[in-house]
Design an enzyme around this catalytic site. Sequence first.
Site, PDB file in Angstrom:
ATOM      1  N   GLY A  62       0.803  -1.217   0.000  1.00  0.00           N
ATOM      2  CA  GLY A  62       0.000   0.000   0.000  1.00  0.00           C
ATOM      3  C   GLY A  62       0.833   1.262   0.000  1.00  0.00           C
TER       4      GLY A  62
ATOM      5  NE  ARG B 299       0.646  -2.789  12.720  1.00  0.00           N
ATOM      6  CZ  ARG B 299       1.868  -3.007  12.295  1.00  0.00           C
ATOM      7  NH1 ARG B 299       2.704  -3.733  13.007  1.00  0.00           N
ATOM      8  NH2 ARG B 299       2.296  -2.486  11.141  1.00  0.00           N
TER       9      ARG B 299
END
Length: 2032
Positions: free
Chosen positions: A60, A182
């Site tokens: 991406g 995360r």
Amino acid sequence: MAWSGTGITDTVLSDEGYVTVPDKAYSDACVTTVEEGMKRAETIGYPVMIKASEGGGGKGIRRVDRPELFKNAFHAVAGEIPGSPIFIMKLAGQARHLEVQLLADQYGNAISLFGRDCSVQRRHQKIIEEAPVTIAKGDTFEKMERAAVRLSKLVGYVSAGTVEYLYSHADDYFYFLELNPRLQVEHPTTEMVTGVNLPAAQLQIAMGVPLHRIRDIRQLYGVAPHGTSEIDFDMTNPESMQTQRKPRPKGHVVAVRITAENPDAGFKPSSGSLQDLNFRSSANVWGYFSVSSAGGLHEYADSQFGHIFAYGEDRGESRKNMIVALKELSIRGDFRTTVEYLIKLLELEAFKENTITTGWLDSLISNKLTAERPDATLAVICGAVTKAHLASEACWNEYKRILDKGQVPGRDVLKTVFGIDFIYENVRYSFTVARSSLTLWTLYLNGGRTMVGARPLADGGLLVLLDGKSHSIYWREEVGALRLMVDAKTCLIEQENDPTQLRSPSPGKLIRYFVESGEHVNAGDQYAEIEVMKMYMPLVASEDGVVQLIKQPGVSLEPGDILGILTLDDPSRVKHAKPFEGLLPTMGPPSVAGAKPHQKLSHCLETLNDILDGFDNQSIMATTFKELTAVLREPELPYSSVNAILSSLSGRIPGKLEDSIRSAMETAKAKGEGHEFPAVRIKKLVDHYIQDSILPQDRAMFTGKITALYEALERFTNGLKGHETDTIANLLGRYEGTEKLFGGSIEARHIKVQSKAKLVFAILDYIKATGLNVSNTDSNLYKVLQGLAGLEAKSSTQVSLKAREVLILGQMPSYEERLGQMETVLKNSVNQHYYGERETSTRTPSAEVLKELTDSRYTVFDVLPAFFGHEDPVVRLAALEVYIRRAYRAYSLLSIDYEEGDTVDDGEVPTAVTWRFNLGQSHSTPFHSSHYYWIPRRSASVSDLTYMINRHQSQPVRTGVISSFPNVKTLEKGFAKVVSLLPSFDAQEFSERYGSNNEPPNVVNVALRIVREEDNMPEKEWNKVVVDFVNKHSEVLRRRGVRRVSIMLCNEGQYPIYFTLRDFKGLWGEEQAIRNIEPALAFQLELSRLSNYNLTPCFVEAKQIHIYHAVARENQLDTRFFIRALVRPGRIRGTMSMAEYLISETDRLVTSVLDALEVVSAQHRNSDCNHIFMNFVYNLPVEYEDVLAAISGFIERHGKRLWRLHVTSSEIRITLEDSEGNATPIRCTIENVSGFVVNYHGYQEITTDKGTTILKSIGDKGPLHLQPVHQAYPTKESLQPKRYQAHLIGTTYVYDFPDLFSKALQNVWLKAKTYDPSIQAPKALLESKELVLDEHDQLAEVDRAPGNNTFGMVAWVFTLRTPEFPQGRKVVVVANDITYKIGSFGPVEDQFFYLVTQYAREHGIPRIYLSANSGARIGLAEEVLPLFSAAWADAENPEKGLEYLYLTPENYLKVKEKGPDAVRVEEVEEAGERRFKLTDIIGLQDGLGVECLKGSGLIAGETSRAYDDIFTITLVTARSVGIGAYLVRLGERAVQVEGQPIILTGAPALNKVLGREVYTSNLQLGGTQIMFKNGVSHLTASSDLQGATQILDWLSYVPEIKNGPLPVRESSDPWDRDIDYKPPKGVYDPRWFIEGKTDETSSEWQSGFFDKGSFQETLSGWAQTVVVGRARLGGIPMGVIAVETRTIERIVPADPANSSSVEQRIMEAGQVWYPNSAYKTAQAIFDFNREGLPLIIFANWRGFSGGQQDMYDEVLKQGAKIVDGLSSYKQPVFVYVVPNGELRGGAWVVLDPSINSEQMEMYADVDARAGVLEPEGIVEIKMRRDKILGLMERLDSKYASLKKDSKDASKEEGERSAASAALAQRETLLQPVYKQIALLYADLHDRTGRMEAKGCAKPAVWKEARRHFYWAVRARIAKSAALSDLKEASPESTHEYRLRLLNNLAGIESDATNRDISEALERLDLSGTVSQLKADHLIRQMIDLTKEDPKAAMASLARLADNLSDEERHALVSVLQSAPRSPAPPSYSNAA
């Protein structure tokens, strides 16, 4: 930094007080379309990054440098992270990617756990991570940490997170990128430098534990681990410094990601399976992997599958630890990994010095930085070996696969030499790689050679040995390349890339195309995008061109799938790899070899054995063999071998023994080189030691331990020479062992046969040269050479010849021995010492002593020249005298004079011998004195052949001179001196005296002794030197009257090479026809007889054999070899008689001749009618009968080879001498032109009154009777070319078949004689009349000369005089002429075949078809071919096709002139031109197409009718194709000659249809292995002659004409005898009881049912569970069907055309009918019925096989055919159930006599059984347990009592229970015996008595069966014949009536025996009864007609009366006028 959200600052505080961003701000900062994105990018300024906010791990995110690339990049980002918001940001080119690790709890506390440097990235995905950060200044990084903590608190972040920054080191400035909410995969780096377990901390925070209560955090801040005190995380409180410490990172960690990516292809992801993963963690290195060994990665997984972390005190140490770990990491799988590349990165200076940026790695990739590669030379060599290894393995696997399937491998399946081409680093390497052994390869490149060892590893790799070092290699196939790991370093071995094929580089999914089909792309343009492991990858065109797309978007792709085709704009621009033109560096041997003799021997033998095993070692063969021969002669060899063994045994054998062995060796060695190795002594020493010092029980073990020593001593027992001989023999034995497997009919293809032969040639030459002992018949070498000489395979022909040559030479003593022997004889001839006498001073050679040499049968001239230069001048003279006496035996020697020269041998004073001679007598052999006789006219030498001497004219006395010189230089000096020894010559006086035609008389012989190699030169050069030399001295030769000069070139140990020169009109030139012949012997070759031919001499090894390749002067196609041999019989020693000598010498010579011919004929394949002439030089004391005896076995011994080498005639000339010395010259000729008829003729040479010599036949007159002796050989007769053509195809020429059948008849009579010696064969066995078409196209029998047929079919009527019909029987024979239009069937052939078959049917005689054809004829109308034109669709572009074919008006007229109906046309006009468009081509010739098929149908139908009507049989003598194959089958009975196929379509045509090489020959399709096994061929024959003999044997059982009497023959085997052999109960061969057998133990003959030697089995290859054939019973021919009791294996071959087809082996049990055996039985019944034979079926069947497969294979149909055959059988049929046989169920049904009660009878032997089921089956159904228990109760009182007690109610329960238990016990005890009772009871129902009682079968006793059936057959035949006559006379009568009538007429009572019936019926004359019955039948028909139609009846009577004579008319009138008679004849149906 500018981005798409620049300027947006909207934030909102949440209710909890945290900063949030409103949705609108988000959407404003992001872009959703390409257009919007491009606007923002313009604002920001290129280059930019497009980023999906939810992306990560390199997915991406795309860099865009130009606006035109934006669209594709945007779509790729959107596609990789579907649904994610996308933003755009300015590219920061030289930044570092730093990140801060955050940890925040639920209470607003947040801390930084230092940072990580993740700047090493490719495609924006991290590849190397480090902790802590070292590039940023400390305070700058603290700012970054504080900013990160502040951010997390602002937004209320909880748990672990990462804040990512871009940091510019140059200006020490950082930019916020994102907060990653995360845990990152690289978190262990932080854990290792902080000691904080992040996942554990996350869990504790989630549980609500505050940061200050987490133990790892407390330790980090230096407070009590288990305390609860608060921690000042921000360090704002000054007191905090006292109670806690500021966190500091400990050490440094480098982490690397292990990904499945190809660093050489821009880190392209790849997937696949993993074979091996080997990683070991250590104290400083830790790692984890998501896959394990034998796992894998699929194409939809992430490319990262491992992560490794290395710890160190500082950055440098951790980096080093990581490098070490990576080097130890082993990963092998289908995909590439980044490991090697990572090592390279970590070792780069930029990394060491920490000057890297986020773009660093991408720049390295674009600059083509590669991982560490193996050394280029090593990579190239390993690549070549690996590819060769793979190719070799593929060959072997394919070979095994084909064999496993039972198929025949093709000729090129196995290879040892491979062409290996590949590209490495843009350089093309073209290797030739040869497999030199199982573990050795030889690489050839540009003339260089490299040896490489390679052995497979258990894990699939290769261990390569190169230059003494080993390397491990693993590989993986990729698209267009082979990825190679050499010692864990990877390289890519590529193939040439085809830029026109757009291929998928990886497995994945096709997302979309960027171009449409037909669009143009430029090199570097993206044309498609594929998804690989969650990444979108663009595919780029490598060249400019137009693209055509094939695949659809969305499809899954495999590596190498073609997506599209690129049509190149300019194909010439494609860059090709440049070829490597240099040499590889010189390498040593793969492994180190020792230099000791035994090590060298082992190495040499290994190499040579590898060659003999089929490996390729050609380049070192010669040197290795040379080294072997040298080492075999090294005296040190045995010592070295035994020392090596002793060293290995040292310590394992007693020291005392070892010392004594070593001592014995040292003692022998000390004696010097001449002393042999003491093998025998050492062996005795060892034996004594074992006897004296080893306990008896330990001896076996001790002997086993020293086996190697024993073997070594055994090898050297016969010394070095013996060991050498054995070693050589073992090498040859290895070759022979392999080659003998490929002989005979199995000429299989095996690899490297030529290379092996080269080595064997070298070995055989060595044996010849060194004189190894070959004469000892017990020696291993002799046996091996005999084996080699007997090899039959074509591939080993040359070796076989060479071995024969060596054997022949080896029978003589060696050259050295003969040299010594000759020296003794020569010296004895000049030194005559007598005891007691003084030595004489005169020394002249003694002719008597020299006889030993002059008369020797052995070759002398190869040794003799060695003494021409002997140091003793008198010995020289003796040697020259031997030469003269030996060479001039056929002349009268008048005197010999010596000219003794000096011993300087410089040519000044040459030694010479002169002799005077003239034409002399034919000499006797040197056995005893002879009476000389004069041959009046005889040619004097080959040069005199032009004239013959008149017997009344005096002969000139001629003089010869001979001398010898060491070289040309001395020859120059002495030649004139030698010639001047001849008398002066006056040409005029000579011509006046002897005639002007006479040539000068004198001869000169000069021997040049070539001792030094430098004096020698090739024959061609010598020829020039000699001719020039003689021409230089022509004047002196003229003055001395020299007719010819012979120069001998004498090489040591070789036969001299002769050049004979004579004066050709003033210029001396060589007489080539007698090259290598001593001119004095040349006239005996009778070369003048070859005057019809132009001759070319062919020089061969054997000097007594002279071969000439001859081409006829008038017919260039007539080429042949004339082989002339002179035989010089010598003294015979031992007990051999002269006659025996003649046979052995002739045989030896013929073998040598054929060996030589085999060699020379290889260059002239078309030679035919070759001729052998042998002339025995001396008289022989033998009789003419002895000569005949020698010649009679000639063809038997040599026939096959003679025929194969096209030798059609041989001639032997011998002068016989009787006891009184009278000489008789005779000639024997042997001719075999057709291949099977051998003509022998003997002639005596007679001198006529006119003085000419002619031949007079001895016995029958031969073709040369009264012809001149020297008549020239004729050229080919007219039929010979056709014969040759037929022979090449492998068949007999069609017009030779009458002779062949005549020869076959001889064989039949010879066979008949062996069983009945009294019979006499008639003189003429066969008469033939050719059937030809007359002017009305009707057949006529004529005598016509052979070869006059005008079409391809020939027929005869043969009258065969056979033992059954000595007066002759007629058969029709029709045959294809394969030499006419390749034997094809055209309309004329079809019509002729049809008429001939009809002719045979009309006459009711057998028809034999000789099949040799090519199927239906095909053709094209040749007359139209050169005239038609084509109408093109586009005349300018003919490639666009055509519309039609047409004729122009002119050409149409031409065709019409040739034939009005040749074409059909349609007139059209096009562009003003008249055209005749071709619609049909008819052609002028008949036989171009469908008319041939129509004719095929005609003859197929006629052949089918002929099979029903008469006896038809076919001999398949050559290929039978298409209709030819159908005719074979339709005629049913077929004899197929081996090697001649029956096929529908040829193998080449089928291969073309199949598109590959499937069938290697037609025999695969229709050879005997197919057609004999499936029953199409009834018999097979090895030759046409054997096939014809088998047909005649078959005919011997068949009546002369249709419905004629059986050919009964007097039999020497009486009918009145017992049958000795009785079928036993077990398994046996049914042929034993049919024909008898020899008893194995007593060797006595046990007679069978039929006459001895009369059984001819047919169809034996098919359905072998049934045996069928024909035999005689007391001379009566019968059909026989018997049953095989053994289990038979049926093999169904695999079909090479079907790759999944495998060979099947099906076991078929005996006594069962399967579909094939039932069909065979029915087929035999049909055949026997049509042949008119009575039939006996020896029944022993248990039924039909009814399994699923058999039911599917139509067992019911085939079984029903048996009934069909029997129901229509016209002859007697006997069914006999044999002793110990059985007939059950359905098997009985199909053989029951009620099927044909008129003809069939059933007999059962008294020991036979029959019934519905076997007793076991009956008992199972009808005698179940209850009945058996009932039997027990009835028959066994104890059982009955116990049963009663068990049911007795009056007894107590206990007693009843005990009785029941005892009852059960009793039942168990009795069960087996009562089972036997039940089986016996059931079996009693199956016995012969019951069969007889029920009228089903009659009983028979086997021993008496022959007598019984002899009369039964005779009676039934007589009865059948009589009943048939009665039925024909009275068709409407019933069988019962006819039977009663016959019994009444013959007086046969109901109790009459078969013999009585037979004799009564054979006496009976039925002619009167038949006439009466015919009259009655006719009257009945007339009465019926009168009743039915009176008018018609009267009209018929009137017409009948017209045909009657007056007398008959009056008789008829009187009958009509007389009283009326009975109204009708009797009714037959109910007559009493």
